[in-house]
Enzyme design. Structure first.
Site, PDB file in Angstrom:
ATOM      1  N   GLU A  52      42.823  42.893  48.919  1.00 60.60           N
ATOM      2  CA  GLU A  52      41.355  42.807  48.796  1.00 60.60           C
ATOM      3  C   GLU A  52      41.050  41.425  48.240  1.00 60.60           C
ATOM      4  OE1 GLU A  52      39.216  44.960  49.822  1.00 60.60           O
ATOM      5  OE2 GLU A  52      40.586  46.612  50.259  1.00 60.60           O
TER       6      GLU A  52
ATOM      7  N   GLY B 153      50.132  35.636  35.648  1.00 57.03           N
ATOM      8  CA  GLY B 153      50.283  35.656  37.105  1.00 57.03           C
ATOM      9  C   GLY B 153      51.262  34.610  37.606  1.00 57.03           C
TER      10      GLY B 153
ATOM     11  N   HIS C  16      30.369  47.953  47.152  1.00 60.55           N
ATOM     12  CA  HIS C  16      31.532  48.779  47.475  1.00 60.55           C
ATOM     13  C   HIS C  16      31.532  50.075  46.692  1.00 60.55           C
ATOM     14  CE1 HIS C  16      33.804  44.873  48.778  1.00 60.55           C
ATOM     15  NE2 HIS C  16      32.837  45.215  49.594  1.00 60.55           N
ATOM     16  N   GLY C  17      30.906  50.050  45.511  1.00 59.25           N
ATOM     17  CA  GLY C  17      30.820  51.261  44.701  1.00 59.25           C
ATOM     18  C   GLY C  17      32.188  51.872  44.468  1.00 59.25           C
TER      19      GLY C  17
ATOM     20  N   CYS D 108      32.992  40.312  44.412  1.00 57.36           N
ATOM     21  CA  CYS D 108      33.457  39.852  45.718  1.00 57.36           C
ATOM     22  C   CYS D 108      32.394  40.108  46.784  1.00 57.36           C
ATOM     23  CB  CYS D 108      34.745  40.564  46.098  1.00 57.36           C
ATOM     24  SG  CYS D 108      34.554  42.348  46.057  1.00 57.36           S
ATOM     25  N   ASP D 109      31.546  41.155  46.564  1.00 55.92           N
ATOM     26  CA  ASP D 109      30.557  41.517  47.578  1.00 55.92           C
ATOM     27  C   ASP D 109      29.169  40.945  47.266  1.00 55.92           C
ATOM     28  OD1 ASP D 109      30.006  43.084  45.397  1.00 55.92           O
ATOM     29  OD2 ASP D 109      30.251  45.010  46.403  1.00 55.92           O
TER      30      ASP D 109
ATOM     31  N   LYS E 106      49.516  45.304  36.993  1.00 58.33           N
ATOM     32  CA  LYS E 106      49.527  43.958  36.409  1.00 58.33           C
ATOM     33  C   LYS E 106      48.051  43.550  36.307  1.00 58.33           C
ATOM     34  CE  LYS E 106      49.482  39.424  36.269  1.00 58.33           C
ATOM     35  NZ  LYS E 106      48.401  39.206  35.301  1.00 58.33           N
ATOM     36  N   PRO E 107      47.461  43.706  35.105  1.00 57.27           N
ATOM     37  CA  PRO E 107      46.035  43.362  34.973  1.00 57.27           C
ATOM     38  C   PRO E 107      45.842  41.849  34.855  1.00 57.27           C
ATOM     39  CG  PRO E 107      46.902  44.133  32.869  1.00 57.27           C
ATOM     40  CD  PRO E 107      48.058  44.158  33.843  1.00 57.27           C
TER      41      PRO E 107
ATOM     42  N   SER F 267      41.730  36.493  44.396  1.00 62.30           N
ATOM     43  CA  SER F 267      41.269  35.432  45.286  1.00 62.30           C
ATOM     44  C   SER F 267      42.203  35.294  46.499  1.00 62.30           C
ATOM     45  CB  SER F 267      41.224  34.110  44.524  1.00 62.30           C
ATOM     46  OG  SER F 267      42.526  33.772  44.120  1.00 62.30           O
TER      47      SER F 267
HETATM   48  P1  NAP Z   1      42.846  35.718  40.725  1.00 59.61           P
HETATM   49  O1  NAP Z   1      42.786  34.537  39.848  1.00 59.61           O
HETATM   50  O2  NAP Z   1      43.290  35.538  42.118  1.00 59.61           O
HETATM   51  O3  NAP Z   1      43.768  36.790  39.951  1.00 59.61           O
HETATM   52  C1  NAP Z   1      43.925  38.096  40.423  1.00 59.61           C
HETATM   53  C2  NAP Z   1      45.180  38.695  39.847  1.00 59.61           C
HETATM   54  O4  NAP Z   1      46.323  38.026  40.407  1.00 59.61           O
HETATM   55  C3  NAP Z   1      45.323  38.533  38.327  1.00 59.61           C
HETATM   56  O5  NAP Z   1      45.911  39.681  37.791  1.00 59.61           O
HETATM   57  C4  NAP Z   1      46.270  37.344  38.213  1.00 59.61           C
HETATM   58  O6  NAP Z   1      46.980  37.298  37.004  1.00 59.61           O
HETATM   59  C5  NAP Z   1      47.209  37.646  39.349  1.00 59.61           C
HETATM   60  N1  NAP Z   1      48.011  36.514  39.782  1.00 59.61           N
HETATM   61  C6  NAP Z   1      47.768  35.184  39.656  1.00 59.61           C
HETATM   62  N2  NAP Z   1      48.779  34.479  40.211  1.00 59.61           N
HETATM   63  C7  NAP Z   1      49.676  35.364  40.691  1.00 59.61           C
HETATM   64  C8  NAP Z   1      50.919  35.259  41.365  1.00 59.61           C
HETATM   65  N3  NAP Z   1      51.447  34.086  41.681  1.00 59.61           N
HETATM   66  N4  NAP Z   1      51.579  36.387  41.706  1.00 59.61           N
HETATM   67  C9  NAP Z   1      51.067  37.592  41.423  1.00 59.61           C
HETATM   68  N5  NAP Z   1      49.874  37.760  40.772  1.00 59.61           N
HETATM   69  C10 NAP Z   1      49.190  36.652  40.416  1.00 59.61           C
HETATM   70  O7  NAP Z   1      41.397  36.425  40.808  1.00 59.61           O
HETATM   71  P2  NAP Z   1      40.345  36.691  39.650  1.00 59.61           P
HETATM   72  O8  NAP Z   1      39.710  35.390  39.260  1.00 59.61           O
HETATM   73  O9  NAP Z   1      40.922  37.537  38.600  1.00 59.61           O
HETATM   74  O10 NAP Z   1      39.271  37.582  40.432  1.00 59.61           O
HETATM   75  C11 NAP Z   1      38.263  37.037  41.236  1.00 59.61           C
HETATM   76  C12 NAP Z   1      38.652  37.073  42.711  1.00 59.61           C
HETATM   77  O11 NAP Z   1      38.894  38.413  43.115  1.00 59.61           O
HETATM   78  C13 NAP Z   1      37.531  36.591  43.609  1.00 59.61           C
HETATM   79  O12 NAP Z   1      38.076  35.767  44.610  1.00 59.61           O
HETATM   80  C14 NAP Z   1      36.967  37.871  44.204  1.00 59.61           C
HETATM   81  O13 NAP Z   1      36.307  37.679  45.434  1.00 59.61           O
HETATM   82  C15 NAP Z   1      38.187  38.702  44.324  1.00 59.61           C
HETATM   83  N6  NAP Z   1      37.853  40.132  44.383  1.00 59.61           N
HETATM   84  C16 NAP Z   1      37.935  40.765  45.587  1.00 59.61           C
HETATM   85  C17 NAP Z   1      37.565  42.109  45.695  1.00 59.61           C
HETATM   86  C18 NAP Z   1      37.599  42.827  47.018  1.00 59.61           C
HETATM   87  O14 NAP Z   1      37.382  44.034  47.028  1.00 59.61           O
HETATM   88  N7  NAP Z   1      37.861  42.168  48.109  1.00 59.61           N
HETATM   89  C19 NAP Z   1      37.142  42.793  44.556  1.00 59.61           C
HETATM   90  C20 NAP Z   1      37.094  42.120  43.332  1.00 59.61           C
HETATM   91  C21 NAP Z   1      37.454  40.773  43.253  1.00 59.61           C
HETATM   92  P3  NAP Z   1      46.561  36.248  35.857  1.00 59.61           P
HETATM   93  O15 NAP Z   1      45.205  36.651  35.442  1.00 59.61           O
HETATM   94  O16 NAP Z   1      47.608  36.457  34.827  1.00 59.61           O
HETATM   95  O17 NAP Z   1      46.607  34.883  36.472  1.00 59.61           O
END
Ligand code: NAP
Length: 504
Positions: free
Chosen positions: A267, A228, A458-459, A301-302, A195-196, A248
């Site tokens: 993550e 999402g 993280h690479g 994220c990092d 699910k992108p 997030s």
């Molecule tokens: P996001 O808004 O939380 O969305 C992530 C994914 O979740 C998207 O595919 C989104 O789909 C989906 N989603 C949203 N609501 C959902 C629900 N209720 N049920 C299931 N899936 C749902 O995050 P983002 O803005 O794309 O990415 C940035 C965040 O990712 C930051 O907080 C960053 O720190 C974190 N991140 C963490 C890592 C790590 O390794 N820890 C790596 C990269 C990014 P939709 O787009 O359709 O809403």
């Protein structure tokens, strides 16, 4: 904004609708389109450059049936050696279609060409390095000699795939995150539904086509282009054995609540801290920190979001940070710049809110803080006292762009305490030479990884990564995620009465 023409191999999965590319999506063997389409916007100029299907729940449901009835057996029954051969073929196809992928990452994510090429390279390398994951697919043997009750028995503990992995990916690494989750899930024998992020779904669709061309089992893969907010029903589905989520913290918490009892890799968000010791080299430290703060416009994220510096090095470090930030060029990522756009305007609004919040609480904006236009922003450095920093919005919540807070502390203990008091615990950096202070920081920091004299990156996951506290559960990294996408099955053999222990 229009995409350049894609390679002929992608022709049958796309069409043109008033000059915009309309993509089909892949659902366990079929390329499908829907009446209702989702627009995909380029952050470069905020215009639509592609459309993708908006799947109704019924299609997701029937895909889940196909994948769990057929797909999970197709992949499980494919010998590991053949899985690896397909991955190698996929790696060469990624290289062959590099221009298509780079184009989509530049237009769809606002990445610079260098960053987009880096993501394609990382994806290729991750597929090739699946051979190292295989080394973690072994089980164990447990003899029953421990107690008189089990003396005549012994156990083999097998590692088995859990069936179907649902991979939910964020916008910021729309190709690599998909590839990484695909590799560790399927090398272990699971089928996968991806699910992108709705903002950046195209790389996952192109990747599915590449998997199909390479001969990946056709019912063992699907790409769910649904918003999402409509995912609760999917996430809670019992046909899914594992959820591997990157995104997030707020979304991750909702996924776990809706998903119920399952296996999870989470993550989540955070932003990292850097601790700078008095004996650190202020020049190289400042340069590395600015690279971390500005890389992909801080949408990592990092990315470093807090710098806690001891007093002796503070002034020189501050000066280097300002000098290095002044060199950063912001603009259209197709030109010679360091930072392209932010994925949407909302995140820049959040920066403006955080800047105002910081000023009201007595912090000083010492670099940037201003919107260049719509969703373009200068990198921002805020100076806050150790008394004020904890009250800042930025300390309590991750703001996902290029912003960092610089804080002078008296000693390493104060730095560790300020880093640990955040709800997040992804990674931290320590810059300096004093081995005793460094060891103390390593011992006490509540994070998943500590980088010494480097910024967190993280690479492709040669070193495992993942967070503690609100930054997540489980680990990603070559070999390390196998345990989260498989389950142990214990088989106990009882030889009692079979003559095996007759001599006793
Ligand atoms: P996001 O808004 O939380 O969305 C992530 C994914 O979740 C998207 O595919 C989104 O789909 C989906 N989603 C949203 N609501 C959902 C629900 N209720 N049920 C299931 N899936 C749902 O995050 P983002 O803005 O794309 O990415 C940035 C965040 O990712 C930051 O907080 C960053 O720190 C974190 N991140 C963490 C890592 C790590 O390794 N820890 C790596 C990269 C990014 P939709 O787009 O359709 O809403």
């Amino acid at each position: 904004m229009n995409l350049k023409e894609l390679s002929p191999e992608f022709k049958e999965i796309t069409g043109l609708e008033s000059n915009t590319q309309v993509f089909k999506t892949y659902l366990a063997g079929d390329w499908i389109s829907t009446k209702e389409l989702e627009e995909v916007v380029s952050p470069i100029d905020l215009t639509t450059f592609a459309k993708v299907p908006r799947l109704p729940y019924e299609m997701v449901d029937s895909t889940l049936s196909r994948i769990s009835e057929k797909g999970k057996w197709e992949i499980r029954d494919l010998p590991g050696e053949k899985r690896l051969r397909i991955f190698h073929e996929m790696a060469s196809l990624l290289d062959r279609f590099r221009n298509d992928l780079v184009e989509v990452l530049v237009i769809g994510n606002g990445k610079t060409r260098a960053a987009a090429n880096g993501e394609v390279n990382a994806s290729i390398e991750r597929l090739i390095r699946a051979d190292l994951d295989v080394r973690k697919l072994y089980g164990e043997y447990v003899p029953g000699d421990w107690s008189s009750e089990s003396l005549e028995t012994e156990a083999i503990v097998r590692r088995e795939p859990l069936g179907v992995v649902l991979a939910i990916t964020p916008f910021n690494y729309p190709l690599f995150d998909v590839v990484n989750k695909f590799v560790y899930s399927t090398v272990a024998g699971n089928a996968i539904l991806i699910k992108p992020a709705s903002k950046t779904p195209v790389p996952a669709i192109l990747f599915a086509r590449i998997a199909e061309l390479a001969g990946f089992p056709k019912h063992a893969l699907g790409v769910l282009t649904i918003p999402g907010k409509d995912m609760d029903r999917v996430v809670s589905d019992k046909r899914i054995g594992v959820i591997s989520f990157t995104g997030s913290t707020e979304t991750g918490e909702r996924v776990i609540r809706a998903g119920g009892v399952k296996q999870y890799v989470m993550e989540l968000g955070g932003g990292d801290s850097a601790i700078v010791l008095d004996d650190a080299d202020p020049i190289s430290t400042g340069q590395k920190l600015v690279t971390s703060i500005t890389s992909y416009s801080g949408q990592r994220c990092d990315s470093i979001k807090f710098i806690f510096s001891e007093p002796g090095v503070y002034e020189k470090l501050r000066q280097t940070l300002l000098e290095e930030l002044a060199k950063i060029k912001v603009g259209d990522p197709r030109e010679d710049v360091n930072m392209g756009p932010i994925i949407d305007k909302g995140t820049v609004d959040e920066l403006e809110f955080s800047v105002k919040d910081a000023q009201e609480k007595g912090a000083k904006i010492i670099f940037g803080g201003k919107r260049v236009k719509e969703n373009y922003v200068e990198p921002t450095l805020i100076e806050a006292s150790k008394e004020v920093v904890k009250s800042l919005y930025l300390y309590q919540k991750e703001v996902f762009l290029s912003v960092a807070v610089l804080v002078k502390v008296n000693n390493v203990d104060e730095a560790i305490s300020l880093s640990n008091s955040r709800r997040y615990g992804l990674d931290a950096s320590v810059f300096g030479e004093d081995i005793n202070k460094i060891r103390k920081a390593i011992r006490l920091l509540e994070v998943g990884a500590v980088y010494i004299n480097d910024f967190p990156r993280h690479g492709i996951g040669y070193f495992p990564f993942g967070g503690r506290k609100d930054s997540g559960l489980g680990r990603e990294g070559i070999g390390y995620t196998i345990e989260h996408v498989t389950a142990y099955k214990t088989v106990v053999y009882n030889y009692k009465g079979k003559g095996v222990w007759e001599y006793m």
